[in-house]
Scaffold this active site. Structure first.
Site, PDB file in Angstrom:
ATOM      1  N   ARG A  64       0.818  -1.210   0.000  1.00 47.54           N
ATOM      2  CA  ARG A  64       0.000   0.000   0.000  1.00 47.54           C
ATOM      3  C   ARG A  64       0.856   1.266   0.000  1.00 47.54           C
ATOM      4  NH1 ARG A  64      -2.308  -0.475   4.738  1.00 47.54           N
ATOM      5  NH2 ARG A  64      -1.001   1.085   5.666  1.00 47.54           N
ATOM      6  N   TYR A 117     -15.326  20.689  -8.543  1.00 49.68           N
ATOM      7  CA  TYR A 117     -15.748  19.304  -8.827  1.00 49.68           C
ATOM      8  C   TYR A 117     -16.719  18.836  -7.731  1.00 49.68           C
ATOM      9  CZ  TYR A 117     -15.037  14.217  -9.151  1.00 49.68           C
ATOM     10  OH  TYR A 117     -15.195  12.869  -9.230  1.00 49.68           O
ATOM     11  N   ASP A 189      -6.306  21.453  -8.532  1.00 54.77           N
ATOM     12  CA  ASP A 189      -6.715  20.300  -9.341  1.00 54.77           C
ATOM     13  C   ASP A 189      -6.417  20.640 -10.806  1.00 54.77           C
ATOM     14  OD1 ASP A 189      -8.135  18.421 -10.883  1.00 54.77           O
ATOM     15  OD2 ASP A 189      -9.688  18.185  -9.348  1.00 54.77           O
ATOM     16  N   LYS A 214      -8.726   9.921 -15.310  1.00 50.31           N
ATOM     17  CA  LYS A 214      -9.219  10.567 -16.527  1.00 50.31           C
ATOM     18  C   LYS A 214      -8.138  10.493 -17.601  1.00 50.31           C
ATOM     19  CE  LYS A 214     -12.594  11.496 -14.045  1.00 50.31           C
ATOM     20  NZ  LYS A 214     -12.706  12.680 -13.238  1.00 50.31           N
TER      21      LYS A 214
HETATM   22  C1  LIG Z   1     -12.959  12.817 -11.796  1.00 55.96           C
HETATM   23  C2  LIG Z   1     -12.348  13.992 -11.178  1.00 55.96           C
HETATM   24  C3  LIG Z   1     -11.800  13.918  -9.881  1.00 55.96           C
HETATM   25  C4  LIG Z   1     -11.861  12.688  -9.022  1.00 55.96           C
HETATM   26  O1  LIG Z   1     -11.240  11.603  -9.582  1.00 55.96           O
HETATM   27  P1  LIG Z   1     -11.613  10.099  -9.165  1.00 55.96           P
HETATM   28  O2  LIG Z   1     -10.406   9.327  -9.538  1.00 55.96           O
HETATM   29  O3  LIG Z   1     -12.841   9.746  -9.934  1.00 55.96           O
HETATM   30  O4  LIG Z   1     -11.873  10.120  -7.682  1.00 55.96           O
HETATM   31  C5  LIG Z   1     -11.201  15.053  -9.383  1.00 55.96           C
HETATM   32  N1  LIG Z   1     -11.150  16.195 -10.085  1.00 55.96           N
HETATM   33  C6  LIG Z   1     -11.679  16.304 -11.305  1.00 55.96           C
HETATM   34  C7  LIG Z   1     -11.582  17.593 -12.022  1.00 55.96           C
HETATM   35  C8  LIG Z   1     -12.300  15.211 -11.894  1.00 55.96           C
HETATM   36  O5  LIG Z   1     -12.858  15.328 -13.112  1.00 55.96           O
END
Ligand SMILES: *Cc1c(COP(=O)(O)O)cnc(C)c1O
Length: 337
Positions: A64, A117, A189, A214
């Site tokens: 982990r 988000y 982010d 993503k």
């Molecule tokens: C999808 C997304 C997240 C979160 O990602 P996960 O891996 O689904 O938890 C965070 N920020 C943005 C901008 C996203 O599109």
């Protein structure tokens, strides 16, 4: 972007995170599945324990806490972002939660952009609020006026640019400068741009978050039935000025608002798409679309739009096939009352 030895980005991408000498000469890092790691002596076990306790990320102690595969990935992200260290977490929201909790304590104040988000907003409202952390949602395009919202206990100014449903572009350098003047950390982010198209650390950000779930590529298309496309790379987008000043490119995720239409018409559009599948998250190699409801996810600003909103992720399908799919969908929208 040029990096080590003055190489260009596409060259660096071919080599970053790879160290064949560590893996029997195998060119790409193998995937290690592991939980328990065995130590030859008590001395080595205690040494790695002390390393971890001191905050070192080196060494393999337990699955982990990182394997050679995750370390290779972290090295690549660190190099691409121009950072000091990267940490992999099981998902993007986990990365957001960990980054916030690393700096926040009870009694602190947190500034979050109103375009945030959705699940991160839920984290603030449902979880952080229980730990006496005060959250203020600011208008993402506030720029230097964020100074008026800073309090003596503001620990973090958080950014998400462009907002992942509505695509407002934030003035990152200006907001970061003001945050620093007030002693706050700046966390961003950067999922939309990926480490390819925007380098937050070079604009004053302290911690960069990516939802690596993503992925990004593609093109954008323009359509007739559409009221407005939300994509900062278009010259008439309100975010175009800041985007073209700070970003190196644009990814394949964008939104649009339709002209007013009936529920039946939007269902006729979305229900019968051939290549664009309907679902959450962004999509991957495959294109994806999802209806969005930005007005329900705001508190300090208002989202005004004449009709329903849709977000599109452009995958790797042939662009002409995708355009044809959208044209047929919009034709269904137009001819359904
Ligand atoms: C999808 C997304 C997240 C979160 O990602 P996960 O891996 O689904 O938890 C965070 N920020 C943005 C901008 C996203 O599109």
């Amino acid at each position: 972007m040029t990096g080590r030895n003055g190489h260009h980005l596409d060259t660096i991408l071919e080599h970053t995170g790879r160290d064949p000498a560590r893996n029997f000469g195998i060119v790409n890092p193998p995937v290690y599945h592991a939980s328990t790691v065995i130590f030859p002596t008590l001395k080595t076990l205690l040494e790695t324990r002390a390393d971890r306790a001191s905050g070192a990320f080196e060494g393999i102690t337990y699955g982990r806490e990182g394997t050679p595969t995750t370390h290779a990935f972290e090295e690549a992200i660190t190099e691409l972002e121009g950072g000091y260290r990267a940490v992999t977490l099981p998902c993007g929201l986990g990365a957001i939660a960990s980054s916030l909790m690393a700096f926040l304590k009870a009694g602190d104040h947190l500034l979050m952009p109103d375009q945030l988000y959705g699940p991160a907003r839920q984290l603030c409202d449902d979880v952080l609020s229980k730990f006496a952390i005060e959250v203020t949602y600011y208008d993402g395009v506030i720029g230097g006026a964020i100074a008026a919202l800073m309090k003596p206990n503001t620990t973090i100014v958080y950014l998400e640019s462009p907002g992942s449903l509505t695509f407002e572009v934030q003035d990152v350098p200006t907001i970061a400068r003001v945050a620093k003047q007030h002693g706050a950390k700046v966390v961003m982010d950067n999922t939309w741009a990926s480490p390819i198209f925007f380098h937050p650390l070079a604009h004053g950000v302290d911690v960069v978050i990516h939802a690596a779930t993503k992925y990004i590529s593609g093109h954008s298309d323009l359509m007739p039935e559409v009221d407005r496309v939300h994509y900062p790379a278009l010259p008439d987008d309100p975010g175009y000025g800041i985007w073209s000043r700070d970003f190196l490119g644009a990814s394949g995720l964008f939104g649009f608002t339709l002209k007013p239409c009936s529920d039946r018409a939007i269902a006729a559009f979305l229900d019968h798409m051939d290549l664009f599948k309907l679902g959450y998250s962004w999509g991957g190699y495959e294109s994806l679309m999802v209806p969005t409801y930005p007005a329900t996810l705001r508190s300090s600003t208002r989202w005004e739009a004449p009709g329903p909103s849709v977000r599109i992720h452009v995958g790797l399908e042939n662009v002409d096939d995708l355009i044809k799919d959208l044209e047929r969908g919009l034709e269904r929208l137009r001819t359904t009352a």
